[in-house]
Design a protein around this motif. Structure first.
Motif, mmCIF file in Angstrom:
data_model
loop_
_atom_site.group_PDB
_atom_site.id
_atom_site.type_symbol
_atom_site.label_atom_id
_atom_site.label_comp_id
_atom_site.label_asym_id
_atom_site.label_seq_id
_atom_site.Cartn_x
_atom_site.Cartn_y
_atom_site.Cartn_z
ATOM 1 N N VAL A 80 0.838 -1.205 0.000
ATOM 2 C CA VAL A 80 0.000 0.000 0.000
ATOM 3 C C VAL A 80 0.870 1.251 0.000
ATOM 4 N N ARG A 81 1.959 1.242 0.775
ATOM 5 C CA ARG A 81 2.866 2.386 0.785
ATOM 6 C C ARG A 81 3.499 2.614 -0.593
ATOM 7 N N GLN A 82 3.626 1.544 -1.368
ATOM 8 C CA GLN A 82 4.196 1.663 -2.712
ATOM 9 C C GLN A 82 3.144 2.054 -3.750
ATOM 10 N N GLY A 83 1.911 2.295 -3.306
ATOM 11 C CA GLY A 83 0.876 2.780 -4.208
ATOM 12 C C GLY A 83 -0.040 1.712 -4.771
ATOM 13 N N LYS A 84 0.072 0.464 -4.335
ATOM 14 C CA LYS A 84 -0.814 -0.602 -4.827
ATOM 15 C C LYS A 84 -2.174 -0.483 -4.143
ATOM 16 N N ASP A 85 -3.242 -0.730 -4.893
ATOM 17 C CA ASP A 85 -4.597 -0.723 -4.335
ATOM 18 C C ASP A 85 -4.966 -2.125 -3.886
ATOM 19 N N ILE A 86 -5.549 -2.219 -2.712
ATOM 20 C CA ILE A 86 -6.061 -3.492 -2.195
ATOM 21 C C ILE A 86 -7.489 -3.228 -1.704
ATOM 22 N N PRO A 87 -8.464 -3.139 -2.639
ATOM 23 C CA PRO A 87 -9.828 -2.778 -2.246
ATOM 24 C C PRO A 87 -10.677 -3.933 -1.715
ATOM 25 N N ASP A 88 -10.290 -5.179 -2.011
ATOM 26 C CA ASP A 88 -11.109 -6.300 -1.569
ATOM 27 C C ASP A 88 -10.231 -7.524 -1.301
ATOM 28 N N ALA A 89 -10.869 -8.595 -0.827
ATOM 29 C CA ALA A 89 -10.136 -9.808 -0.448
ATOM 30 C C ALA A 89 -9.429 -10.456 -1.637
ATOM 31 N N LYS A 90 -10.069 -10.442 -2.807
ATOM 32 C CA LYS A 90 -9.483 -11.073 -3.991
ATOM 33 C C LYS A 90 -8.178 -10.372 -4.393
ATOM 34 N N SER A 91 -8.193 -9.034 -4.432
ATOM 35 C CA SER A 91 -6.974 -8.318 -4.797
ATOM 36 C C SER A 91 -5.916 -8.450 -3.701
ATOM 37 N N PHE A 92 -6.344 -8.526 -2.434
ATOM 38 C CA PHE A 92 -5.419 -8.761 -1.322
ATOM 39 C C PHE A 92 -4.690 -10.094 -1.530
ATOM 40 N N TYR A 93 -5.465 -11.119 -1.859
ATOM 41 C CA TYR A 93 -4.901 -12.449 -2.122
ATOM 42 C C TYR A 93 -3.923 -12.412 -3.304
ATOM 43 N N GLN A 94 -4.323 -11.788 -4.400
ATOM 44 C CA GLN A 94 -3.473 -11.753 -5.591
ATOM 45 C C GLN A 94 -2.170 -10.997 -5.342
ATOM 46 N N GLN A 95 -2.258 -9.852 -4.659
ATOM 47 C CA GLN A 95 -1.057 -9.067 -4.371
ATOM 48 C C GLN A 95 -0.099 -9.843 -3.468
ATOM 49 N N LYS A 136 0.004 -13.116 -2.987
ATOM 50 C CA LYS A 136 0.475 -14.341 -3.629
ATOM 51 C C LYS A 136 1.705 -14.058 -4.485
ATOM 52 N N GLU A 137 1.722 -12.891 -5.113
ATOM 53 C CA GLU A 137 2.845 -12.517 -5.971
ATOM 54 C C GLU A 137 4.076 -12.089 -5.173
ATOM 55 N N SER A 138 3.873 -11.571 -3.967
ATOM 56 C CA SER A 138 5.001 -10.984 -3.235
ATOM 57 C C SER A 138 5.328 -11.702 -1.931
#
Length: 180
Positions: A24-39, A41-43
């Motif tokens: 989030v500090r790097q500017g990534k959006d995490i608006p819901d559980a699915k995007s939280f999971y995807q972000q 999972k990649e990192s």
């Protein structure tokens, strides 16, 4: 992206939260559980599974209450025991007449029993001790035998055999020590 360093005793949830905070500090959006999971999972090196709301609702429909809780109500029960996996024993009046001998399922005060699993699954549930403790067991509960006494604890590190154990306070009574 490099993961923030994880302390040796930090739970996996703390490491995931710190990773999400960094994203989030790097500017990534995490608006819901699915995007939280995807972000994450990649990192993250932590194995993550995503369970959709539909899957939860589908599973929720197949669940049913144990009859003893619907008929009697939990407020009326004074003692619930689990001596073996999938089997609950309960009574309205607690009894400790044989507690000194390590027996808690005496037949006093109308001890009743209910099975939570089918019998063919109960035998499989009894085999809960793995042959080898592996890295994925970190964070799971275990029982450590020390001076021929069992102590419940949480596996911190498999390689260094680190387990955070509870302290004994009588027979079958344990507590977490206060941090100094």
């Amino acid at each position: 992206m490099a993961l923030p360093p994880r302390t040796k005793t930090e739970p996996v949830g703390g490491a995931l939260k710190r990773t999400a905070d960094t994203l989030v500090r790097q500017g990534k959006d995490i608006p819901d559980a699915k995007s939280f999971y995807q972000q994450l999972k990649e990192s993250s090196k932590v194995k993550l599974l995503y369970v959709s709301e539909e899957e939860v609702e589908k599973k929720d429909e197949s669940l049913h209450q144990v009859p003893l809780f619907t008929v009697k109500g939990t407020m009326k029960m004074h003692q619930v025991l689990s001596i073996s996996p999938g089997i609950l024993k309960y009574r309205d009046i607690s009894c400790f007449c044989q507690a000194a001998e390590g027996v808690f399922d005496c037949s006093c005060h109308s001890l009743q029993e209910v099975s939570l699993v089918a019998m063919e699954h109960a035998e499989k549930a009894l085999d809960v001790k793995p042959d080898v403790i592996k890295h994925h067991h970190s964070g799971q509960w275990c029982v450590v035998r020390y001076d021929d006494q069992p102590y419940p604890g949480i596996i911190l590190e498999v390689e260094e055999h680190k387990v955070k154990c509870m302290h004994r306070n009588g027979i079958n009574r344990f507590f977490w020590p206060s941090p100094r």
